[in-house]
Write a protein that holds these residues in place. Structure first.
Motif, mmCIF file in Angstrom:
data_model
loop_
_atom_site.group_PDB
_atom_site.id
_atom_site.type_symbol
_atom_site.label_atom_id
_atom_site.label_comp_id
_atom_site.label_asym_id
_atom_site.label_seq_id
_atom_site.Cartn_x
_atom_site.Cartn_y
_atom_site.Cartn_z
ATOM 1 N N SER A 38 0.780 -1.309 0.053
ATOM 2 C CA SER A 38 -0.056 -0.011 -0.119
ATOM 3 C C SER A 38 0.935 1.024 -0.071
ATOM 4 C CB SER A 38 -0.858 0.111 1.486
ATOM 5 O OG SER A 38 -1.505 1.456 1.143
ATOM 6 N N VAL A 84 -7.295 12.441 -6.426
ATOM 7 C CA VAL A 84 -7.126 12.967 -5.200
ATOM 8 C C VAL A 84 -5.404 13.644 -5.147
ATOM 9 C CG1 VAL A 84 -8.429 11.473 -4.099
ATOM 10 C CG2 VAL A 84 -5.931 10.842 -4.295
ATOM 11 N N ALA A 97 -3.151 10.832 -7.534
ATOM 12 C CA ALA A 97 -3.559 9.573 -7.606
ATOM 13 C C ALA A 97 -5.211 9.732 -8.467
ATOM 14 C CB ALA A 97 -3.958 8.864 -6.593
ATOM 15 N N PRO A 120 -8.176 7.149 2.996
ATOM 16 C CA PRO A 120 -7.562 6.756 1.626
ATOM 17 C C PRO A 120 -8.018 5.247 1.119
ATOM 18 C CG PRO A 120 -6.121 6.512 3.634
ATOM 19 C CD PRO A 120 -7.594 7.287 4.045
ATOM 20 N N GLY A 122 -6.766 3.139 -0.540
ATOM 21 C CA GLY A 122 -5.814 1.977 -0.167
ATOM 22 C C GLY A 122 -6.129 1.108 1.258
ATOM 23 N N LEU A 125 -8.734 -0.897 0.409
ATOM 24 C CA LEU A 125 -8.488 -2.115 -0.451
ATOM 25 C C LEU A 125 -7.594 -3.121 0.383
ATOM 26 C CD1 LEU A 125 -7.539 -0.298 -3.743
ATOM 27 C CD2 LEU A 125 -9.711 -1.625 -3.158
ATOM 28 N N PHE A 126 -6.782 -2.660 1.036
ATOM 29 C CA PHE A 126 -5.514 -3.568 1.520
ATOM 30 C C PHE A 126 -6.146 -4.077 2.699
ATOM 31 C CE2 PHE A 126 -1.951 -3.753 -0.946
ATOM 32 C CZ PHE A 126 -2.164 -2.530 -1.755
ATOM 33 N N PHE A 166 -6.482 -3.612 -9.672
ATOM 34 C CA PHE A 166 -6.591 -4.393 -8.216
ATOM 35 C C PHE A 166 -7.937 -5.261 -8.686
ATOM 36 C CE2 PHE A 166 -3.856 -2.553 -5.066
ATOM 37 C CZ PHE A 166 -3.431 -1.552 -5.426
ATOM 38 N N VAL A 175 -5.884 1.871 -10.401
ATOM 39 C CA VAL A 175 -5.464 2.884 -9.534
ATOM 40 C C VAL A 175 -3.980 3.487 -10.269
ATOM 41 C CG1 VAL A 175 -4.294 3.443 -7.368
ATOM 42 C CG2 VAL A 175 -6.167 2.104 -7.383
ATOM 43 N N GLU A 177 -0.894 6.192 -9.815
ATOM 44 C CA GLU A 177 -0.358 7.145 -8.952
ATOM 45 C C GLU A 177 0.960 7.984 -9.460
ATOM 46 O OE1 GLU A 177 0.277 3.512 -6.999
ATOM 47 O OE2 GLU A 177 -0.851 4.094 -5.152
#
Ligand SMILES: C=C(O[C@@H]1C=C(C(=O)O)C=C[C@H]1O)C(=O)O
Length: 191
Positions: A38, A84, A97, A120, A122, A125-126, A166, A175, A177
């Motif tokens: 992440s 963002v 991102a 966030p 992430g 997701l994580f 993902f 995603v 970045e």
């Protein structure tokens, strides 16, 4: 009118990356471009706990053609597109991102992602046990001359970025970045 601050210069390239348009990523940025974990967690660690998300734009739209190709979406598909800036412990943003969450992905157990706010992405997701990440591809990105975002007024005209798909319960989201010129890491991302 909102203008996305950065756009990919060409196609996204798989690793290993010798050079792209005759350019090579800075040595200290490579581990961040290729970090499998992440980015939120790694930026929080680098920022000694300081971290925040600034939403630039978030809404339902038709993704860009190359994003539709990456997500295998039909031309008229809708997606929640989230853009963002991520900040650590400095006044300058570290990352821009852009995430593309197809409507068909935001169903069932993943429906909660429709209510994304300043948390966030992430972290959400994580925290999912069945999250899967596809290969990380790299690119150079160019500043959009029409972008009037004041937070990016000092940003360099080009930047290096990474992108990956993902998979949540076999449903994809994209995603991307971009590391901004205000990001000068003194160390590699934490393990
Ligand atoms: C996917 C992640 O989420 C981060 C947070 C994002 C957001 O809040 O929109 C977008 C991209 C990532 O840098 C991550 O932490 O790796």
């Amino acid at each position: 009118m909102y203008h996305s601050p950065f756009e990919a210069i060409g196609d996204w390239h798989p690793q290993p990356l010798e050079s792209l348009h005759g350019q090579k990523p800075p040595e200290q940025l490579l581990p961040w471009l290729l970090h499998p974990g992440s980015l939120t967690a790694a930026l929080k660690y680098l920022g000694e706990g300081s971290f925040r998300v600034q939403i630039l734009n978030q809404g339902w739209q038709t993704p860009r053609p190359e994003e539709r190709r990456a997500l295998n979406l039909k031309d008229r598909s809708r997606a929640l597109v989230r853009e963002v800036l991520l900040y650590g412990n400095s006044a300058q943003p570290w990352v821009y991102a852009r995430s593309v969450l197809p409507e068909r992905t935001l169903t069932g157990k993943s429906r909660y992602l429709r209510g994304l706010d300043n948390r966030p992405l992430g972290e959400l997701l994580f925290s999912q046990p069945d999250i899967r990440r596809g290969p990380i591809v790299l690119n150079r990105l160019a500043r959009n001359p029409h972008c009037q975002q004041p937070e990016l007024s000092d940003s360099a005209p080009h930047a290096w970025g990474r992108r990956s798909t993902f998979w949540l319960q076999d449903k994809p989201l994209l995603v991307a970045e971009t590391f901004l010129s205000g990001f000068n890491p003194h160390s590699s991302p934490m393990a």
